[in-house]
Design a protein around this motif. Sequence first.
Motif, PDB file in Angstrom:
ATOM      1  N   ALA A 148       0.831  -1.201   0.000  1.00 39.28           N
ATOM      2  CA  ALA A 148       0.000   0.000   0.000  1.00 39.28           C
ATOM      3  C   ALA A 148       0.868   1.254   0.000  1.00 39.28           C
ATOM      4  CB  ALA A 148      -0.927  -0.005   1.215  1.00 39.28           C
ATOM      5  N   SER A 149       1.986   1.182   0.703  1.00 35.06           N
ATOM      6  CA  SER A 149       2.893   2.328   0.743  1.00 35.06           C
ATOM      7  C   SER A 149       3.590   2.526  -0.594  1.00 35.06           C
ATOM      8  CB  SER A 149       3.932   2.128   1.850  1.00 35.06           C
ATOM      9  OG  SER A 149       3.317   2.022   3.109  1.00 35.06           O
ATOM     10  N   GLU A 156      -7.955   2.946   3.205  1.00 41.33           N
ATOM     11  CA  GLU A 156      -9.363   3.323   3.294  1.00 41.33           C
ATOM     12  C   GLU A 156     -10.016   3.432   1.919  1.00 41.33           C
ATOM     13  OE1 GLU A 156      -7.147   7.358   3.885  1.00 41.33           O
ATOM     14  OE2 GLU A 156      -6.831   5.234   4.333  1.00 41.33           O
ATOM     15  N   ASP A 157      -9.202   3.531   0.872  1.00 36.84           N
ATOM     16  CA  ASP A 157      -9.725   3.603  -0.497  1.00 36.84           C
ATOM     17  C   ASP A 157      -9.464   2.317  -1.282  1.00 36.84           C
ATOM     18  OD1 ASP A 157     -10.527   6.274  -0.112  1.00 36.84           O
ATOM     19  OD2 ASP A 157      -8.531   7.004  -0.633  1.00 36.84           O
ATOM     20  N   ASP A 183     -17.224  -0.802  -7.947  1.00 36.87           N
ATOM     21  CA  ASP A 183     -17.009   0.207  -6.907  1.00 36.87           C
ATOM     22  C   ASP A 183     -15.850   1.147  -7.210  1.00 36.87           C
ATOM     23  OD1 ASP A 183     -19.071  -1.035  -5.547  1.00 36.87           O
ATOM     24  OD2 ASP A 183     -17.718  -2.336  -4.407  1.00 36.87           O
ATOM     25  N   HIS A 184     -15.063   0.827  -8.235  1.00 33.40           N
ATOM     26  CA  HIS A 184     -13.947   1.681  -8.666  1.00 33.40           C
ATOM     27  C   HIS A 184     -12.971   1.977  -7.520  1.00 33.40           C
ATOM     28  CE1 HIS A 184     -16.070   2.180 -12.445  1.00 33.40           C
ATOM     29  NE2 HIS A 184     -17.139   2.519 -11.773  1.00 33.40           N
ATOM     30  N   ARG A 185     -12.649   0.924  -6.774  1.00 38.35           N
ATOM     31  CA  ARG A 185     -11.698   1.036  -5.685  1.00 38.35           C
ATOM     32  C   ARG A 185     -10.332   0.501  -6.118  1.00 38.35           C
ATOM     33  NH1 ARG A 185     -13.300   1.651  -0.518  1.00 38.35           N
ATOM     34  NH2 ARG A 185     -11.899   0.076   0.345  1.00 38.35           N
ATOM     35  N   HIS A 186      -9.275   1.020  -5.482  1.00 39.01           N
ATOM     36  CA  HIS A 186      -7.976   0.390  -5.658  1.00 39.01           C
ATOM     37  C   HIS A 186      -8.072  -1.052  -5.167  1.00 39.01           C
ATOM     38  CE1 HIS A 186      -6.361   4.322  -6.394  1.00 39.01           C
ATOM     39  NE2 HIS A 186      -6.438   4.728  -5.138  1.00 39.01           N
ATOM     40  N   LEU A 187      -7.137  -1.885  -5.608  1.00 38.61           N
ATOM     41  CA  LEU A 187      -7.160  -3.298  -5.235  1.00 38.61           C
ATOM     42  C   LEU A 187      -5.774  -3.744  -4.811  1.00 38.61           C
ATOM     43  CD1 LEU A 187      -8.814  -5.998  -5.238  1.00 38.61           C
ATOM     44  CD2 LEU A 187      -7.960  -6.340  -7.571  1.00 38.61           C
TER      45      LEU A 187
END
Length: 269
Positions: A148-149, A156-157, A183-187
């Motif tokens: 994630a970093s 949260e996204d 939902d167009h979220r990061h994965l």
Amino acid sequence: MSDEYDLEAGPDPATFAAEVAEPDIDEKTDDPVYAVGVGPGNQEYLTPRGERAIREADVVVGFTTVVEFVEDLTDAELLTCGYKDEAEALETFGERVAAGESGTAVAMGDPNHSGYQFVGKVQDAVEREAPDTPVRIVPGISSLQLAASRARTPMEDTEFVTLHKSGDLETDMERLAAAVVDDHRHLLVLPRPYDRMPGDIAAFLLERGADPDLEALVLEKLTHEDEAIHRFTLAELSDHAGGTGTDDTPFSDLVVLAVRQPVEAKATT
């Protein structure tokens, strides 16, 4: 948990681990067994509490590749295993705990992100041989947090899905597709070696209607000296789909897949 379980049909040992909340444990008097997340492999990312549980153990059990990361931290007897002899190693571990020895089980990353099947098997083995001995999870730093970093996908996204487990993955695959397409979220995904690797996941997302131009990062061997980040579009990554063995993919088993959605610049005032 049943004496016999089928990871394709159930019961899943992960559900056994999560069946009830952890009991109240006084570590000074209860002498629990510890299930320690060792982090992504670099000892700089092993927490001091996890290191102490490993160092003070009489016996440590875990998959060979995990134990190798921490074997120099302890004088404990090491019970290493693979999938084929996992049950035998855990049975011996339970017997040693029942005989009064302090035990620590080790897993990669953080068991709370990926590893509850192993925690459930450890807990089952301990309860069989030493039913009064509680099991305490010591969280670790997950490769997901590192990914994630590196990918700049704030949790949260982001939708996180682990495929790094045995058994049927249909529900998990549908969930990751819905996160990206609907939902167009990061994965962030922990792939399963070697039948659900990054290329396979990319191909599946395209089949479900994902934008082929989405940015896809394969983050490999995070925190290790040979850490590498491979950058693709989703369409480019799908070229590596197919196969079930190490020769069928350019990636190792220590990978995280990140799929990034476009991020619109926020207006400033």
